[in-house]
Design a protein around this motif. Structure first.
Motif, PDB file in Angstrom:
ATOM      1  N   VAL A 103       0.842  -1.192   0.000  1.00  0.00           N
ATOM      2  CA  VAL A 103       0.000   0.000   0.000  1.00  0.00           C
ATOM      3  C   VAL A 103       0.881   1.248   0.000  1.00  0.00           C
ATOM      4  CG1 VAL A 103      -1.569   1.382   1.415  1.00  0.00           C
ATOM      5  CG2 VAL A 103      -2.025  -1.043   1.055  1.00  0.00           C
ATOM      6  N   ASP A 104       1.897   1.221   0.845  1.00  0.00           N
ATOM      7  CA  ASP A 104       2.790   2.362   0.957  1.00  0.00           C
ATOM      8  C   ASP A 104       3.485   2.649  -0.379  1.00  0.00           C
ATOM      9  OD1 ASP A 104       4.126   4.437   2.280  1.00  0.00           O
ATOM     10  OD2 ASP A 104       5.820   3.149   2.786  1.00  0.00           O
ATOM     11  N   ARG A 105       3.883   1.578  -1.075  1.00  0.00           N
ATOM     12  CA  ARG A 105       4.610   1.758  -2.335  1.00  0.00           C
ATOM     13  C   ARG A 105       3.698   2.140  -3.492  1.00  0.00           C
ATOM     14  NH1 ARG A 105       9.190   2.136  -0.086  1.00  0.00           N
ATOM     15  NH2 ARG A 105      10.253   0.249   0.626  1.00  0.00           N
ATOM     16  N   PHE A 106       2.458   1.623  -3.483  1.00  0.00           N
ATOM     17  CA  PHE A 106       1.562   1.862  -4.622  1.00  0.00           C
ATOM     18  C   PHE A 106       0.774   3.158  -4.505  1.00  0.00           C
ATOM     19  CE2 PHE A 106       1.959  -2.677  -5.912  1.00  0.00           C
ATOM     20  CZ  PHE A 106       2.121  -2.473  -7.272  1.00  0.00           C
ATOM     21  N   THR A 107       0.860   3.852  -3.366  1.00  0.00           N
ATOM     22  CA  THR A 107       0.088   5.091  -3.213  1.00  0.00           C
ATOM     23  C   THR A 107       1.044   6.278  -3.175  1.00  0.00           C
ATOM     24  OG1 THR A 107       0.145   4.725  -0.830  1.00  0.00           O
ATOM     25  CG2 THR A 107      -1.875   4.109  -1.960  1.00  0.00           C
ATOM     26  N   ILE A 108       0.541   7.428  -3.573  1.00  0.00           N
ATOM     27  CA  ILE A 108       1.340   8.648  -3.429  1.00  0.00           C
ATOM     28  C   ILE A 108       0.596   9.586  -2.484  1.00  0.00           C
ATOM     29  CG2 ILE A 108       2.774   8.661  -5.498  1.00  0.00           C
ATOM     30  CD1 ILE A 108       0.588  10.216  -6.888  1.00  0.00           C
ATOM     31  N   GLU A 109       1.362  10.441  -1.808  1.00  0.00           N
ATOM     32  CA  GLU A 109       0.779  11.284  -0.764  1.00  0.00           C
ATOM     33  C   GLU A 109      -0.341  12.172  -1.298  1.00  0.00           C
ATOM     34  OE1 GLU A 109       3.033  13.242   2.296  1.00  0.00           O
ATOM     35  OE2 GLU A 109       4.735  11.938   1.833  1.00  0.00           O
ATOM     36  N   HIS A 110      -1.393  12.220  -0.503  1.00  0.00           N
ATOM     37  CA  HIS A 110      -2.549  13.100  -0.735  1.00  0.00           C
ATOM     38  C   HIS A 110      -3.320  12.804  -2.014  1.00  0.00           C
ATOM     39  CE1 HIS A 110      -1.572  15.361   2.789  1.00  0.00           C
ATOM     40  NE2 HIS A 110      -0.343  15.563   2.350  1.00  0.00           N
ATOM     41  N   ALA A 111      -3.008  11.677  -2.686  1.00  0.00           N
ATOM     42  CA  ALA A 111      -3.806  11.315  -3.856  1.00  0.00           C
ATOM     43  C   ALA A 111      -4.983  10.467  -3.385  1.00  0.00           C
ATOM     44  CB  ALA A 111      -2.952  10.525  -4.845  1.00  0.00           C
ATOM     45  N   GLU A 112      -6.079  10.511  -4.115  1.00  0.00           N
ATOM     46  CA  GLU A 112      -7.284   9.783  -3.756  1.00  0.00           C
ATOM     47  C   GLU A 112      -6.953   8.288  -3.620  1.00  0.00           C
ATOM     48  OE1 GLU A 112     -10.829   7.941  -3.420  1.00  0.00           O
ATOM     49  OE2 GLU A 112      -9.711   7.545  -5.265  1.00  0.00           O
ATOM     50  N   ALA A 113      -7.369   7.662  -2.509  1.00  0.00           N
ATOM     51  CA  ALA A 113      -7.057   6.242  -2.329  1.00  0.00           C
ATOM     52  C   ALA A 113      -8.172   5.533  -1.573  1.00  0.00           C
ATOM     53  CB  ALA A 113      -5.723   6.091  -1.600  1.00  0.00           C
ATOM     54  N   GLY A 114      -9.412   6.010  -1.765  1.00  0.00           N
ATOM     55  CA  GLY A 114     -10.560   5.432  -1.050  1.00  0.00           C
ATOM     56  C   GLY A 114     -10.697   3.936  -1.290  1.00  0.00           C
ATOM     57  N   ALA A 115     -10.539   3.514  -2.557  1.00  0.00           N
ATOM     58  CA  ALA A 115     -10.710   2.093  -2.883  1.00  0.00           C
ATOM     59  C   ALA A 115      -9.635   1.265  -2.184  1.00  0.00           C
ATOM     60  CB  ALA A 115     -10.626   1.900  -4.397  1.00  0.00           C
ATOM     61  N   ILE A 116      -8.401   1.759  -2.197  1.00  0.00           N
ATOM     62  CA  ILE A 116      -7.293   1.021  -1.575  1.00  0.00           C
ATOM     63  C   ILE A 116      -7.486   0.951  -0.060  1.00  0.00           C
ATOM     64  CG2 ILE A 116      -4.785   1.064  -1.165  1.00  0.00           C
ATOM     65  CD1 ILE A 116      -4.443   2.065  -4.013  1.00  0.00           C
ATOM     66  N   TYR A 117      -7.999   2.034   0.511  1.00  0.00           N
ATOM     67  CA  TYR A 117      -8.284   2.043   1.952  1.00  0.00           C
ATOM     68  C   TYR A 117      -9.247   0.904   2.303  1.00  0.00           C
ATOM     69  CZ  TYR A 117     -10.217   3.469   6.434  1.00  0.00           C
ATOM     70  OH  TYR A 117     -10.641   3.469   7.728  1.00  0.00           O
ATOM     71  N   HIS A 118     -10.324   0.778   1.510  1.00  0.00           N
ATOM     72  CA  HIS A 118     -11.303  -0.275   1.814  1.00  0.00           C
ATOM     73  C   HIS A 118     -10.710  -1.669   1.629  1.00  0.00           C
ATOM     74  CE1 HIS A 118     -14.605   2.285   2.801  1.00  0.00           C
ATOM     75  NE2 HIS A 118     -14.333   3.051   1.756  1.00  0.00           N
ATOM     76  N   LEU A 119      -9.822  -1.811   0.657  1.00  0.00           N
ATOM     77  CA  LEU A 119      -9.158  -3.109   0.459  1.00  0.00           C
ATOM     78  C   LEU A 119      -8.312  -3.456   1.687  1.00  0.00           C
ATOM     79  CD1 LEU A 119      -7.832  -2.891  -3.221  1.00  0.00           C
ATOM     80  CD2 LEU A 119      -9.858  -4.101  -2.373  1.00  0.00           C
ATOM     81  N   LEU A 120      -7.587  -2.464   2.196  1.00  0.00           N
ATOM     82  CA  LEU A 120      -6.708  -2.714   3.337  1.00  0.00           C
ATOM     83  C   LEU A 120      -7.522  -3.071   4.582  1.00  0.00           C
ATOM     84  CD1 LEU A 120      -3.846  -2.798   4.487  1.00  0.00           C
ATOM     85  CD2 LEU A 120      -4.008  -0.354   4.966  1.00  0.00           C
ATOM     86  N   VAL A 121      -8.614  -2.342   4.811  1.00  0.00           N
ATOM     87  CA  VAL A 121      -9.460  -2.638   5.970  1.00  0.00           C
ATOM     88  C   VAL A 121     -10.039  -4.052   5.846  1.00  0.00           C
ATOM     89  CG1 VAL A 121     -11.623  -2.015   7.128  1.00  0.00           C
ATOM     90  CG2 VAL A 121      -9.977  -0.228   6.505  1.00  0.00           C
ATOM     91  N   ALA A 122     -10.497  -4.417   4.633  1.00  0.00           N
ATOM     92  CA  ALA A 122     -11.062  -5.758   4.433  1.00  0.00           C
ATOM     93  C   ALA A 122     -10.002  -6.830   4.690  1.00  0.00           C
ATOM     94  CB  ALA A 122     -11.616  -5.889   3.020  1.00  0.00           C
ATOM     95  N   LEU A 123      -8.769  -6.559   4.270  1.00  0.00           N
ATOM     96  CA  LEU A 123      -7.687  -7.523   4.491  1.00  0.00           C
ATOM     97  C   LEU A 123      -7.412  -7.689   5.981  1.00  0.00           C
ATOM     98  CD1 LEU A 123      -4.998  -9.074   3.230  1.00  0.00           C
ATOM     99  CD2 LEU A 123      -3.978  -7.191   4.489  1.00  0.00           C
ATOM    100  N   LEU A 124      -7.298  -6.580   6.698  1.00  0.00           N
ATOM    101  CA  LEU A 124      -6.997  -6.648   8.132  1.00  0.00           C
ATOM    102  C   LEU A 124      -8.127  -7.364   8.872  1.00  0.00           C
ATOM    103  CD1 LEU A 124      -5.468  -3.079   8.639  1.00  0.00           C
ATOM    104  CD2 LEU A 124      -4.259  -5.259   8.760  1.00  0.00           C
ATOM    105  N   GLU A 125      -9.369  -7.097   8.464  1.00  0.00           N
ATOM    106  CA  GLU A 125     -10.503  -7.785   9.102  1.00  0.00           C
ATOM    107  C   GLU A 125     -10.446  -9.278   8.829  1.00  0.00           C
ATOM    108  OE1 GLU A 125     -13.919  -5.634   7.713  1.00  0.00           O
ATOM    109  OE2 GLU A 125     -13.647  -4.043   9.215  1.00  0.00           O
ATOM    110  N   ALA A 126     -10.119  -9.645   7.584  1.00  0.00           N
ATOM    111  CA  ALA A 126     -10.058 -11.065   7.233  1.00  0.00           C
ATOM    112  C   ALA A 126      -8.972 -11.774   8.049  1.00  0.00           C
ATOM    113  CB  ALA A 126      -9.779 -11.221   5.741  1.00  0.00           C
TER     114      ALA A 126
END
Lengths: 254, 201
Positions: A103-126
């Motif tokens: 996530v850290d490598r594929f995102t850039i600061e302050h760019a929209e990342a709502g979809a990635i956020y939800h993916l990360l939360v779903a992963l941590l929950e799983a």
């Protein structure tokens, strides 16, 4: 750009931290609305800090921040989910960190990342619910898609032709599977087995929880991991830190 | 820079730069410190200089516990009154000072770091190999006293997995509420652990 409010609230997952000075720490957060950003927590390393436990990496927290000169400053933090089952398990912590590094490598600061956020939360929950570590493969595929590198798995990426059920080239430069005829122009890649192709297609058609219930033979799991690892490395053009640690952990006795 | 900045003599510029490289010392503080040294008696300045050189020349790591020491093995490792069967594992030498104040009278092992996979700090970067060698001696308990952070917890679990097959009991410092804490602001994990570790009064 619209002027940002001087004080704002957001919810985010803490990705990593970096200590500065005597008692301050800079945290990198991935939030639904603000994307990835760095902010500083003053005095957070002191024993009486009210925010300390709420700003641990791999924690989802509600945050309040104030605009600062260079970096915004945390003013309040409250845990939404500490994913305790993840942090109390060596393997699951390592798997979660490997996804956080992506996530850290594929995102850039302050760019929209709502979809990635939800993916990360779903992963941590799983992972927190005790699903198999292979959910990270599902996460990798989804992350590639959200970052604009979705793998084409249905037909040949280059000519659109049908793919027979046989060992097929997975070429990151082309963007997915490539038929035998197009191989010479597909660029670098690796051959993947029919079983791995089936698992990849299955992963793209089901939710992370359903994928986590899928049992696969160890050799298929290893091949899938290597194949996706190669695609990720191709797009990032660099080696990652966590996979090596993950292998160290997996090699431990017991 | 011959002659130093803006007419400042070169030795002073050099001293300012040296202070500036120290952690937490900004350019203004560095200047203040340098001009302070200029004013103190020569013996005082010489004592500071000798102390700095001595620390670099005489302090080394204890070959057993890897704590900083003047003599090897260190005074703690050679103290026969200490319990040789218990090893308390810490991240940094400074942690030993804190634990000594509690009256703990076993031995120590300094890892010189914690696992931090995101930063590329893995097991081979810590002094784990030395610890495993010691665990094969007459050690019965290892107390993991790494910080209660994600990295400290991971390190504790890692050592537990290394020590398990050697038949050594691995324990972890209890987690709960620090003195003067506010329940309202305590994070969920700490509060749950405090509940789990509650004791009769």
């Amino acid at each position: 750009m619209a002027e940002r409010p001087r004080v704002y609230k957001t919810e985010g997952v803490i990705l990593k931290r970096r200590n500065i000075g005597e008692a301050d720490t800079i945290f990198t957060v991935l939030s639904e609305r603000e994307g990835k950003f760095d902010a500083v927590a003053r005095g957070v390393r002191k024993a009486r800090s009210r925010m300390r436990g709420h700003l641990e990496p791999l924690t989802r927290s509600r945050l309040m921040l104030a605009q600062g000169r260079s970096l915004d400053v945390f003013t309040q933090a409250e845990t939404v989910d500490p994913y305790r089952n993840v942090r109390e398990d060596l393997e699951r912590t390592a798997v979660a960190l490997s996804c956080v590094e992506l996530v850290d490598r594929f995102t850039i600061e302050h760019a929209e990342a709502g979809a990635i956020y939800h993916l990360l939360v779903a992963l941590l929950e799983a992972l927190d619910e005790g699903l198999q570590a292979t959910v990270s493969r599902h996460f990798e595929l989804d992350l590639l898609a959200a970052a604009g590198y979705e793998l084409q798995l249905g037909a040949c990426t280059l000519c659109g032709g049908r793919l027979p059920a046989e060992e097929t080239l997975l070429a990151p430069a082309a963007g997915g599977l490539v038929c035998a005829n197009c191989r010479p122009v597909a660029g670098e890649g690796r051959l993947v087995s029919v079983a791995v192709i089936k698992v990849l297609r299955h992963a793209r058609s089901v939710e992370i929880r359903e994928f986590g219930a899928l049992r696969m033979p160890p050799e298929v799991e290893a091949e899938l991991r290597a194949a996706l690892g190669a695609v990720v490395r191709y797009h990032l053009d660099r080696e990652l830190n966590v996979p090596r640690y993950l292998r160290d952990v997996e090699a431990l006795p017991g | 820079m011959a002659g130093g900045q803006g007419g400042t003599p070169e030795p002073i510029t050099r001293l300012i730069e040296a202070f500036h490289r120290l952690p937490g010392v900004g350019p203004k503080s560095a200047q203040r410190l340098a001009y302070h040294i200029l004013r103190v008696p020569e013996q005082e300045a010489a004592a500071l200089a000798t102390a700095i050189v001595d620390v670099k020349q005489r302090i080394k790591l204890c070959s057993r516990c890897l704590n900083i020491t003047e003599s090897d093995p260190c005074a703690i490792c050679t103290d026969a009154r200490r319990d040789q069967s218990v090893i308390c594992v810490v991240e940094q030498p400074l942690d030993i000072l804190a634990i000594e104040r509690t009256g703990f009278r076993g031995l120590y092992h300094v890892l010189h770091g914690v696992l931090n996979p995101m930063e590329g700090i893995g097991p081979e970067d810590l002094r784990l190999r030395e610890l495993v060698v010691r665990l094969k001696e007459e050690v019965t308990e290892v107390i993991m006293a790494t910080n209660p952070s994600l990295e400290g917890e991971a390190t504790a679990m890692y050592v537990q997995r290394l020590a398990g097959p050697l038949g050594v009991r691995v324990t972890r410092l209890a987690r709960g509420l620090p003195s003067g804490a506010d329940l309202e602001y305590t994070d969920d994990v700490t509060l749950s652990r405090a509940f789990e570790g509650r004791q009769e009064i």
